[in-house]
Motif scaffolding. Structure first.
Motif, PDB file in Angstrom:
ATOM      1  N   HIS A 458       1.039  -0.961  -0.146  1.00 20.63           N
ATOM      2  CA  HIS A 458      -0.218   0.029   0.174  1.00 20.63           C
ATOM      3  C   HIS A 458       0.914   1.069  -0.126  1.00 20.63           C
ATOM      4  N   GLY A 459       1.989   1.437   0.318  1.00 20.45           N
ATOM      5  CA  GLY A 459       2.915   2.362   0.822  1.00 20.45           C
ATOM      6  C   GLY A 459       3.234   3.185  -0.451  1.00 20.45           C
ATOM      7  N   ILE A 460       4.121   2.104  -0.855  1.00 17.70           N
ATOM      8  CA  ILE A 460       5.043   2.395  -2.309  1.00 17.70           C
ATOM      9  C   ILE A 460       4.365   2.447  -3.116  1.00 17.70           C
ATOM     10  N   GLU A 461       3.759   3.373  -4.242  1.00 17.93           N
ATOM     11  CA  GLU A 461       3.638   3.648  -5.472  1.00 17.93           C
ATOM     12  C   GLU A 461       4.365   2.775  -6.472  1.00 17.93           C
ATOM     13  N   ALA A 462       3.316   2.332  -7.328  1.00 19.72           N
ATOM     14  CA  ALA A 462       3.931   1.436  -8.745  1.00 19.72           C
ATOM     15  C   ALA A 462       4.459   2.420  -9.835  1.00 19.72           C
ATOM     16  N   PRO A 463       6.002   1.906  -9.723  1.00 18.23           N
ATOM     17  CA  PRO A 463       6.853   2.436 -10.605  1.00 18.23           C
ATOM     18  C   PRO A 463       6.497   3.805 -11.478  1.00 18.23           C
ATOM     19  N   ALA A 464       5.265   3.722 -12.015  1.00 15.65           N
ATOM     20  CA  ALA A 464       4.990   5.411 -12.512  1.00 15.65           C
ATOM     21  C   ALA A 464       4.741   6.146 -12.259  1.00 15.65           C
ATOM     22  N   VAL A 465       3.717   5.885 -11.095  1.00 12.53           N
ATOM     23  CA  VAL A 465       3.417   6.821 -10.572  1.00 12.53           C
ATOM     24  C   VAL A 465       4.266   7.377  -9.966  1.00 12.53           C
ATOM     25  N   ARG A 466       5.394   6.848  -9.222  1.00 13.18           N
ATOM     26  CA  ARG A 466       6.480   7.306  -8.566  1.00 13.18           C
ATOM     27  C   ARG A 466       6.962   8.259  -9.471  1.00 13.18           C
ATOM     28  N   ALA A 467       7.008   8.211 -10.420  1.00 14.94           N
ATOM     29  CA  ALA A 467       7.842   8.370 -11.635  1.00 14.94           C
ATOM     30  C   ALA A 467       7.559  10.361 -12.107  1.00 14.94           C
ATOM     31  N   ALA A 468       5.708  10.103 -11.986  1.00 16.10           N
ATOM     32  CA  ALA A 468       4.792  10.978 -12.143  1.00 16.10           C
ATOM     33  C   ALA A 468       4.891  11.931 -10.975  1.00 16.10           C
ATOM     34  N   ARG A 469       5.427  11.165  -9.945  1.00 11.49           N
ATOM     35  CA  ARG A 469       5.249  12.716  -9.105  1.00 11.49           C
ATOM     36  C   ARG A 469       7.561  13.006  -8.720  1.00 11.49           C
ATOM     37  N   THR A 493       9.854   2.475   7.885  1.00 15.39           N
ATOM     38  CA  THR A 493       9.085   3.402   7.342  1.00 15.39           C
ATOM     39  C   THR A 493       9.146   3.092   5.881  1.00 15.39           C
ATOM     40  N   ASP A 494       8.182   3.777   5.269  1.00 12.04           N
ATOM     41  CA  ASP A 494       8.062   4.053   3.059  1.00 12.04           C
ATOM     42  C   ASP A 494       8.251   5.278   2.546  1.00 12.04           C
ATOM     43  N   ASP A 495       9.320   5.105   1.383  1.00 11.36           N
ATOM     44  CA  ASP A 495       8.827   6.679   1.198  1.00 11.36           C
ATOM     45  C   ASP A 495       7.580   6.462  -0.188  1.00 11.36           C
ATOM     46  N   GLY A 496       6.011   5.931   0.660  1.00 10.70           N
ATOM     47  CA  GLY A 496       5.739   5.905  -0.602  1.00 10.70           C
ATOM     48  C   GLY A 496       4.524   7.308  -0.406  1.00 10.70           C
ATOM     49  N   GLY A 497       3.707   6.701  -1.026  1.00  7.94           N
ATOM     50  CA  GLY A 497       2.399   7.642  -1.199  1.00  7.94           C
ATOM     51  C   GLY A 497       1.684   8.062  -0.007  1.00  7.94           C
ATOM     52  N   GLY A 498       1.717   7.296   1.755  1.00  6.93           N
ATOM     53  CA  GLY A 498       1.558   7.913   2.426  1.00  6.93           C
ATOM     54  C   GLY A 498       0.023   6.939   2.547  1.00  6.93           C
ATOM     55  N   ALA A 537      -7.382   0.015   0.981  1.00  5.06           N
ATOM     56  CA  ALA A 537      -6.766  -0.468  -0.462  1.00  5.06           C
ATOM     57  C   ALA A 537      -7.696  -0.631  -1.191  1.00  5.06           C
ATOM     58  N   ALA A 538      -7.206  -0.059  -2.628  1.00  3.48           N
ATOM     59  CA  ALA A 538      -8.467  -0.093  -3.446  1.00  3.48           C
ATOM     60  C   ALA A 538      -9.076  -1.587  -4.256  1.00  3.48           C
ATOM     61  N   GLU A 539      -8.056  -2.597  -4.419  1.00  8.79           N
ATOM     62  CA  GLU A 539      -8.219  -3.672  -4.191  1.00  8.79           C
ATOM     63  C   GLU A 539      -7.182  -4.767  -4.142  1.00  8.79           C
ATOM     64  N   VAL A 540      -7.782  -5.880  -4.172  1.00  8.60           N
ATOM     65  CA  VAL A 540      -7.470  -6.566  -2.671  1.00  8.60           C
ATOM     66  C   VAL A 540      -5.852  -7.284  -3.512  1.00  8.60           C
ATOM     67  N   GLY A 571       2.095  11.282   0.324  1.00  7.87           N
ATOM     68  CA  GLY A 571       2.919  11.527  -0.937  1.00  7.87           C
ATOM     69  C   GLY A 571       4.277  11.601  -0.411  1.00  7.87           C
ATOM     70  N   GLN A 572       4.785  11.757   0.665  1.00  4.24           N
ATOM     71  CA  GLN A 572       5.877  11.692   0.724  1.00  4.24           C
ATOM     72  C   GLN A 572       6.702  10.326   2.215  1.00  4.24           C
ATOM     73  N   GLY A 573       5.326   9.766   2.559  1.00  2.17           N
ATOM     74  CA  GLY A 573       5.950   8.110   3.092  1.00  2.17           C
ATOM     75  C   GLY A 573       5.474   7.908   4.420  1.00  2.17           C
ATOM     76  N   THR A 574       5.372   7.137   5.007  1.00  2.00           N
ATOM     77  CA  THR A 574       4.637   6.561   6.423  1.00  2.00           C
ATOM     78  C   THR A 574       5.790   5.841   6.909  1.00  2.00           C
ATOM     79  N   THR A 575       5.824   6.009   8.096  1.00  3.01           N
ATOM     80  CA  THR A 575       6.288   5.474   9.419  1.00  3.01           C
ATOM     81  C   THR A 575       5.036   4.888  10.144  1.00  3.01           C
TER      82      THR A 575
END
Lengths: 719, 117
Positions: A458-469, A493-498, A537-540, A571-575
């Motif tokens: 859930h945390g880390i975004e898909a590569p495409a999303v990361r690139a866009a951000r 800690t992750d550096d994902g979407g939060g 999570a939008a999709e299981v 947008g920054q991540g979650t701990t």
């Protein structure tokens, strides 16, 4: 079912080695492996094979043999360690782990027909074979047909095909003159089964001056496999019983038996070259293995080396000489080895239990001493109490393990899961040196795994999303641990979407977890994800998002007297921050009274104690100019009675928050041995356990975090 | 090159401290003292002793022990004993009782390599 102690050692060591292998393999994914890494992987496989050979575990031997074959080619530079191969080898390590686990579960039976593994094994072997040279002989079980085999825990003569007897023969001088030939007896023995190894020991042959060609000076060490019993073997040599020293070590003997045999043997050192070959005859497969070890390494892997030696398959002579060259390098390893001892965790638990009783007994004695009013006795008691405290600390220290090993296990999880998810995720680890109670570590493994998976999923975004951000293509998960007061804090800690604050809130309202118009702080909203049946999570996916999980994580952590909190920035991540007590058994407590009842407050969270300065009708006190919210325990527990004229406030600190507990009286510090509450009281939310005081009275341990949280909620509802 | 006779020691060749000693027939307990004498004699004459086993038809425990003795004695004196041209009987026995490791392979012998120089 009891397991042969030496086999238990093997199981432990095999697990350690598999862990090392896995760690090294995962390391290969991240960076181009250097020669040392490849060697480490090879050695792990090799050592497992060797040790398994000593126990006649032909299934493990044959499988690791194939793995080793491939690794040998990698080491020789014939194969590159590319990602596909790394994955294959990881699967192989898993398979060996399965075999090892089975071995233990079945009480040391290597079941050939374990349906779970065989198909997988065949597939893996086929894969491995692709990496072996075509002309290289395919991996085959080196020790005879891989028939189903039993390993009895005790050295009983009830043997099967695979059981290997060890015979030590020293022939008497008169053998030849009596018309007997040792070789004929050995041939006869060979007819009863298979001589898997045989070493002729010429050491007794004297110097030319005293050599009599008609006297027999021969000795043999023989490894023999066959369906025989001891009596039958003795019968083989019965004809020369007076002229032959025969020592038989039955199959699956304890290492001690071999050691005793070694001590009994008279031999002098032989030439190293001969010895290497002699080692070779230990068991069929060990020939190759032992030689490779001797040739390739300056330090032999201690487990294999020592197992070989202890098994007495190699005569003391052999050991002496073979090790001489390597002694210097081995010395460092040896020193380290002898400085640590493996102890059964149950024994440690028992020790801690006893220390607990000791502390209770000391408290009782101390009280009696005080009543007796003997100054000398009280002095002694003070010394004794100090010592008991030290003993307690040492005993608890024994149970402390570094969290690094647990963290490193996640390299594999991250590696596997990121592949599954199609995300490029790296794991950063810090604070590996932080120590905590072994039990806590074990119980944290599952929740932590879930947190890591969750962060990846859930945390880390898909590569495409990361690139866009505008983030780096690869996501990062960080595991960190540190001590904070009397607790250990573990952060994932992750550096994902939060965590999407609004989405969580919407969902919570939709589920009826919170009222639609409630105004919640970010902290409170994030805490909602730990509510049962909550998932954003939008999709299981396969991994998480089934709606079971975070609440289970929380329950597990709470059961360990720990707490969990989340901070997140969109947008920054979650701990996720997990706070756990260092130990589960004994705490330093502070005794307070409420009427006749004694409560224990964990000392580590207490900041200070002050006289109550509450203004009637308010639940805030003035603490040096700052408002301190407090809880009147009398009201909270609906305890009757009249409060004394002067109440006291115990100021506790929970993370960043302070709160006061208003109590009748303060009794002082004590060591508190935690006794779990019975089932009957399991619903009692604000008491985390009980303890027995020196007087024999029972004190209840306050679950302060739960208490404060509940009080705060009540206050909000009142407002 | 060697005469095949049943007399141990016959056909001995010597060259620059190297002695080639053909052994033949049965190397067994019955003849062990005789063989012992021959070996001791050969060891006294050269620094490298090459035992030609091509004609050995039988070897027993005493025979094996004697070969071992020769090997060890040579070693102790800084001499060398090589076994060459092992007959089938010898080879089989060596294999059966894992004696290769004790005697070394036949390839190790200098004489064979430098051979018929």
């Amino acid at each position: 079912m009891s397991v042969d102690p030496s086999l238990a050692t093997f199981l432990l060591e095999a697990r350690d080695l598999l862990e090392q292998m896995e760690e090294a393999l995962v390391g290969c994914r991240k960076a181009e492996p250097d020669a040392e890494t490849v060697n480490a992987i090879f050695r792990a496989a090799h050592t497992i094979k060797g040790a398994a050979g000593l126990f006649g575990l032909s299934r493990i031997v044959s499988f690791t043999h194939a793995v080793e074959g491939v690794l040998d080619r990698v080491r020789g530079g014939a194969l590159g360690l590319e990602a596909v191969l790394v994955d294959l080898l990881l699967s192989c390590a898993d398979h060996v782990a399965t075999l090892v686990n089975e071995l233990e579960a079945d009480g040391a039976t290597e079941s050939q027909d374990a349906a779970a593994g065989t198909e997988n094994e065949a597939a893996l072997l086929a894969e491995l074979r692709r990496y072996l040279e075509p002309e290289r002989r395919p991996a085959k079980p080196p020790a005879g047909p891989a028939a189903p085999q039993r390993h009895t825990a005790s050295p009983t003569p009830a043997t099967s095909e695979e059981d290997i007897w060890h015979l030590s023969l020293r022939f008497g001088r008169e053998v030849f003159r009596r018309g007997l030939d040792p070789l004929s007896f050995l041939r006869f023995l060979g007819g009863k089964g298979t001589i898997t190894a045989l070493v002729l020991l010429p050491d007794a042959i004297p110097a030319p001056e005293s050599f009599d060609p008609r006297a027999c000076y021969l000795g043999f060490e023989v490894a023999f496999r066959g369906k025989v019993d001891q009596a039958e073997l003795e019968k083989v040599f019965a004809l020369m019983e007076d002229d032959c020293q025969l020592r038989i070590v039955p199959p699956k003997s304890r290492l001690d038996d071999y050691l005793r045999l070694i001590e009994a043997l008279p031999e002098e050192p032989m030439r190293l070259g001969e010895i290497l070959a002699a080692c070779g005859s230990v068991t069929a497969d060990e020939i190759e293995a032992a030689l490779v070890v001797q040739r390739d390494r300056t330090t032999p892997p201690p487990p294999l080396g020592s197992l070989l030696v202890e098994h007495g398959k190699v005569s003391p002579v052999v050991v002496e000489a073979a090790l001489a060259k390597q002694r210097q390098a081995a010395q460092a390893t040896k020193a380290r080895e002898s400085r640590s001892v493996r102890v059964d965790a149950d024994k440690l638990d028992q020790l801690v239990d006893l220390v607990g009783e000791l502390i209770i007994a000391t408290a009782g004695t101390k009280m009696v001493a005080r009543n007796v009013r003997l100054a000398a006795l009280q002095d002694c008691m003070a010394t004794l109490a100090g010592l008991v405290e030290s003993v307690r600390d040492s005993a608890l220290q024994l149970r402390m393990v570094k969290i690094g090993a647990t963290f490193n296990r996640f390299q594999r999880v991250v590696h596997d899961v990121s592949k599954e998810l199609g995300k490029d995720i790296r794991l950063q680890i810090s604070g590996e040196e932080t120590e905590l109670d072994k039990t806590v570590v074990e119980k944290m493994a599952d929740p932590l795994t879930h947190l890591v998976r969750n962060a990846m999923d859930h945390g880390i975004e898909a590569p495409a999303v990361r690139a866009a951000r505008g983030k780096p293509a690869h996501g990062t998960i960080r595991l960190n641990a540190f001590h904070d007061g009397g607790s250990i804090v573990i952060e994932v800690t992750d550096d994902g979407g939060g965590i999407p604050r609004d989405k969580v809130l919407d969902k919570a309202i939709e589920r009826g977890l919170v009222a639609a118009d409630s105004s919640l702080t970010d902290d409170e909203i994030f805490r909602l994800i730990f509510e049962p049946g909550f998932s954003t999570a939008a999709e299981v996916t396969n991994l998480s998002g089934r709606g079971v999980g975070m609440d289970v994580v929380k329950r597990n952590i709470t059961a360990l007297r720990g707490s969990v909190s989340v901070s997140s920035e969109e947008g920054q991540g979650t701990t996720v921050r997990v706070r756990l007590p260092l130990t589960l058994a004994i705490i330093d407590g502070f005794l307070v009274t409420l009427g006749e009842t004694v409560f224990v407050v964990p000392l580590e969270i207490i900041e200070e104690c002050v006289a109550s300065s509450a203004v009637a009708g308010h639940d805030y006190a003035n603490l040096r100019g700052r408002a301190l919210p407090f809880i009147k325990l009398r009201d909270f527990f609906h305890a009757g009675g009249t409060p004394p004229r002067r109440e006291s406030i115990v100021v506790v600190k929970l993370g960043e928050q302070r709160a006061g507990l208003v109590v009748d009286g303060l009794l002082g510090e004590t060591q508190t041995v935690i006794k779990p509450l019975g089932k009957m009281f399991s619903r009692q939310k604000y008491i985390s356990g009980s303890s027995i005081l020196g007087t024999g009275d029972v004190a209840l341990i306050l679950d302060v975090p739960a208490l404060v949280q509940e009080a705060r909620r009540g206050r909000r509802e009142d407002a | 090159m060697t005469t095949s006779t049943t007399t141990p020691g016959a056909g001995t060749r010597e060259r620059a401290g190297d002695v080639r000693l053909p052994l033949s027939g049965r190397m067994v307990f019955d003849r062990i003292e005789e063989l012992h004498a021959v070996l001791m004699d050969a060891l006294a004459r050269g620094t490298t002793l090459e035992l030609d086993l091509a004609e050995v038809v039988e070897l027993d425990g005493a025979g094996v022990q004697l070969l071992l003795f020769a090997k060890r004695t040579a070693l102790a004196r800084g001499q060398k004993v090589c076994l060459v041209r092992e007959s089938r009987a010898v080879r089989e026995l060596f294999e059966q009782f894992n004696l290769r490791s004790v005697f070394g392979g036949p390839m190790l012998c200098l004489w064979d390599e430098e051979g018929e120089r």
